[in-house]
Design a protein around this motif. Structure first.
Motif, PDB file in Angstrom:
ATOM      1  N   ALA A  87       0.831  -1.207   0.000  1.00 60.87           N
ATOM      2  CA  ALA A  87       0.000   0.000   0.000  1.00 60.87           C
ATOM      3  C   ALA A  87       0.867   1.259   0.000  1.00 60.87           C
ATOM      4  N   ALA A  88       1.976   1.234   0.730  1.00 57.78           N
ATOM      5  CA  ALA A  88       2.881   2.391   0.754  1.00 57.78           C
ATOM      6  C   ALA A  88       3.521   2.578  -0.613  1.00 57.78           C
ATOM      7  N   ILE A  89       3.948   1.495  -1.232  1.00 58.44           N
ATOM      8  CA  ILE A  89       4.548   1.563  -2.573  1.00 58.44           C
ATOM      9  C   ILE A  89       3.517   2.092  -3.569  1.00 58.44           C
ATOM     10  N   ALA A  90       2.286   1.608  -3.482  1.00 59.96           N
ATOM     11  CA  ALA A  90       1.226   2.053  -4.397  1.00 59.96           C
ATOM     12  C   ALA A  90       0.960   3.553  -4.225  1.00 59.96           C
ATOM     13  N   ALA A  91       0.909   4.023  -2.980  1.00 59.71           N
ATOM     14  CA  ALA A  91       0.682   5.449  -2.735  1.00 59.71           C
ATOM     15  C   ALA A  91       1.864   6.263  -3.255  1.00 59.71           C
ATOM     16  N   ALA A  92       3.067   5.765  -3.035  1.00 61.04           N
ATOM     17  CA  ALA A  92       4.259   6.472  -3.526  1.00 61.04           C
ATOM     18  C   ALA A  92       4.235   6.552  -5.055  1.00 61.04           C
ATOM     19  N   LYS A  93       3.858   5.471  -5.705  1.00 57.87           N
ATOM     20  CA  LYS A  93       3.767   5.479  -7.169  1.00 57.87           C
ATOM     21  C   LYS A  93       2.710   6.456  -7.650  1.00 57.87           C
ATOM     22  N   GLU A  94       1.607   6.540  -6.919  1.00 55.27           N
ATOM     23  CA  GLU A  94       0.549   7.476  -7.298  1.00 55.27           C
ATOM     24  C   GLU A  94       1.050   8.917  -7.181  1.00 55.27           C
ATOM     25  N   ILE A  95       1.774   9.206  -6.117  1.00 53.47           N
ATOM     26  CA  ILE A  95       2.344  10.545  -5.941  1.00 53.47           C
ATOM     27  C   ILE A  95       3.303  10.854  -7.087  1.00 53.47           C
ATOM     28  N   LEU A  96       4.176   9.919  -7.392  1.00 54.10           N
ATOM     29  CA  LEU A  96       5.146  10.132  -8.464  1.00 54.10           C
ATOM     30  C   LEU A  96       4.452  10.328  -9.808  1.00 54.10           C
ATOM     31  N   THR A  97       3.358   9.621 -10.020  1.00 49.34           N
ATOM     32  CA  THR A  97       2.587   9.797 -11.256  1.00 49.34           C
ATOM     33  C   THR A  97       1.977  11.191 -11.290  1.00 49.34           C
ATOM     34  N   MET A  98       1.386  11.622 -10.182  1.00 47.19           N
ATOM     35  CA  MET A  98       0.778  12.950 -10.128  1.00 47.19           C
ATOM     36  C   MET A  98       1.819  14.042 -10.336  1.00 47.19           C
ATOM     37  N   TYR A 139      10.525   6.882  -1.577  1.00 45.05           N
ATOM     38  CA  TYR A 139       9.414   7.610  -0.955  1.00 45.05           C
ATOM     39  C   TYR A 139       8.808   6.785   0.186  1.00 45.05           C
ATOM     40  N   ALA A 140       8.631   5.496  -0.053  1.00 47.04           N
ATOM     41  CA  ALA A 140       8.037   4.633   0.969  1.00 47.04           C
ATOM     42  C   ALA A 140       8.944   4.488   2.186  1.00 47.04           C
ATOM     43  N   ASN A 141      10.223   4.748   2.018  1.00 51.37           N
ATOM     44  CA  ASN A 141      11.149   4.728   3.149  1.00 51.37           C
ATOM     45  C   ASN A 141      11.193   6.067   3.878  1.00 51.37           C
ATOM     46  N   GLU A 142      10.890   7.131   3.175  1.00 53.63           N
ATOM     47  CA  GLU A 142      10.954   8.464   3.762  1.00 53.63           C
ATOM     48  C   GLU A 142       9.662   8.867   4.461  1.00 53.63           C
ATOM     49  N   PHE A 143       8.561   8.270   4.024  1.00 51.93           N
ATOM     50  CA  PHE A 143       7.249   8.618   4.575  1.00 51.93           C
ATOM     51  C   PHE A 143       6.549   7.346   5.032  1.00 51.93           C
ATOM     52  N   THR A 144       5.744   7.485   6.062  1.00 51.19           N
ATOM     53  CA  THR A 144       4.943   6.338   6.495  1.00 51.19           C
ATOM     54  C   THR A 144       3.839   6.102   5.469  1.00 51.19           C
ATOM     55  N   GLU A 145       3.235   4.944   5.551  1.00 50.71           N
ATOM     56  CA  GLU A 145       2.123   4.629   4.653  1.00 50.71           C
ATOM     57  C   GLU A 145       1.014   5.669   4.789  1.00 50.71           C
ATOM     58  N   GLN A 146       0.709   6.048   6.016  1.00 56.90           N
ATOM     59  CA  GLN A 146      -0.349   7.039   6.237  1.00 56.90           C
ATOM     60  C   GLN A 146       0.044   8.400   5.667  1.00 56.90           C
ATOM     61  N   GLU A 147       1.287   8.789   5.853  1.00 55.20           N
ATOM     62  CA  GLU A 147       1.739  10.064   5.296  1.00 55.20           C
ATOM     63  C   GLU A 147       1.635  10.059   3.773  1.00 55.20           C
ATOM     64  N   LEU A 203      -0.389  23.311  -6.640  1.00 57.07           N
ATOM     65  CA  LEU A 203       1.038  23.074  -6.409  1.00 57.07           C
ATOM     66  C   LEU A 203       1.626  22.260  -7.554  1.00 57.07           C
ATOM     67  N   LEU A 204       0.944  21.188  -7.943  1.00 56.08           N
ATOM     68  CA  LEU A 204       1.445  20.360  -9.040  1.00 56.08           C
ATOM     69  C   LEU A 204       1.578  21.163 -10.336  1.00 56.08           C
ATOM     70  N   ALA A 205       0.618  22.050 -10.568  1.00 56.33           N
ATOM     71  CA  ALA A 205       0.632  22.841 -11.797  1.00 56.33           C
ATOM     72  C   ALA A 205       1.645  23.988 -11.749  1.00 56.33           C
ATOM     73  N   PHE A 210      -3.760  15.164  -0.435  1.00 54.49           N
ATOM     74  CA  PHE A 210      -3.402  16.567  -0.597  1.00 54.49           C
ATOM     75  C   PHE A 210      -3.244  16.913  -2.082  1.00 54.49           C
ATOM     76  N   TYR A 211      -2.503  16.103  -2.804  1.00 50.86           N
ATOM     77  CA  TYR A 211      -2.285  16.397  -4.226  1.00 50.86           C
ATOM     78  C   TYR A 211      -3.583  16.346  -5.032  1.00 50.86           C
ATOM     79  N   LYS A 212      -4.575  15.673  -4.534  1.00 45.96           N
ATOM     80  CA  LYS A 212      -5.881  15.641  -5.201  1.00 45.96           C
ATOM     81  C   LYS A 212      -6.737  16.847  -4.835  1.00 45.96           C
ATOM     82  N   SER A 213      -6.347  17.559  -3.768  1.00 46.39           N
ATOM     83  CA  SER A 213      -7.109  18.734  -3.328  1.00 46.39           C
ATOM     84  C   SER A 213      -6.836  19.901  -4.283  1.00 46.39           C
ATOM     85  N   PRO A 214      -7.681  20.947  -4.228  1.00 43.84           N
ATOM     86  CA  PRO A 214      -7.436  22.109  -5.087  1.00 43.84           C
ATOM     87  C   PRO A 214      -6.042  22.730  -4.886  1.00 43.84           C
ATOM     88  N   LEU A 215      -5.613  22.877  -3.630  1.00 46.64           N
ATOM     89  CA  LEU A 215      -4.282  23.437  -3.391  1.00 46.64           C
ATOM     90  C   LEU A 215      -3.196  22.495  -3.911  1.00 46.64           C
TER      91      LEU A 215
END
Length: 179
Positions: free
Chosen positions: A44-55, A114-122, A138-140, A129-134
């Motif tokens: 789950a942490a790897i999947a979230a990290a991959k999603e962040i990297l994709t975003m 990323y999965a080593n630097e941040f917890t799964e919850q983080e 930030l991404l843009a 956060f990246y899905k939020s308007p702010l």
């Protein structure tokens, strides 16, 4: 995202220049710097990290890594094998084709980092956060802000170098030496 690609291309160029500055035989003899030991992460942490990297469109950083490294290696080899230029150009195409797709290993490694630097919850919180308007803003906007920051730093460094040069000249003049 084009500005991010340009920034990352510049970073890749810097790495490439560092590689080509090392003589070919030194590159072959030196062991690469060891990557930090990474602890296992949950799927789950790897999947979230991959999603962040994709975003964050992180793949733009390494999309051309294989062909760029093949080209850099060819150029280094060509420096000491000028008579093999035609062959090295032909072989570069074959090597690039044989190794195509290997850049995906970078994305896998980045997700692990990323999965080593941040917890799964983080990581999950960052995805939200990246899905939020702010987060979307930030991404843009961040690539442009980074580009402008780099331009500012370069301009500052150029102006400051002139100040330094002036002080060198003044101090040398005090010694009776015009430069």
């Amino acid at each position: 995202m084009k500005s991010l690609s340009r920034i990352l291309s510049a970073a890749g160029l810097a790495v490439g220049l560092a590689l080509t500055a090392v003589p070919a035989n030194a590159q072959q003899k030196q062991a690469p710097a060891a990557a930090p030991a990474l602890k296992p992460a949950s799927p789950a942490a790897i999947a979230a990290a991959k999603e962040i990297l994709t975003m964050k469109n992180a793949s733009a950083m390494y999309a051309s890594a294989v062909p760029n490294l093949v080209e850099q290696t060819k150029n280094v080899l060509m420096q000491s094998n000028l008579n093999y230029q035609k062959d090295l150009n032909e072989v570069a195409v074959i090597v690039a084709k044989n190794l195509a797709g290997r850049e995906k290993e970078i994305g896998e490694g980045m997700a692990q980092v990323y999965a080593n630097e941040f917890t799964e919850q983080e990581l999950k919180d960052l995805v939200n956060f990246y899905k939020s308007p702010l987060g979307q803003k930030l991404l843009a906007s961040e690539p442009r802000a980074i580009q402008f920051s780099m331009a500012y730093m370069n301009q500052w460094a150029q102006n400051f170098a002139e100040v330094i040069n002036g002080q060198f000249r003044a101090e040398m003049k005090k010694r009776g030496k015009e430069i």
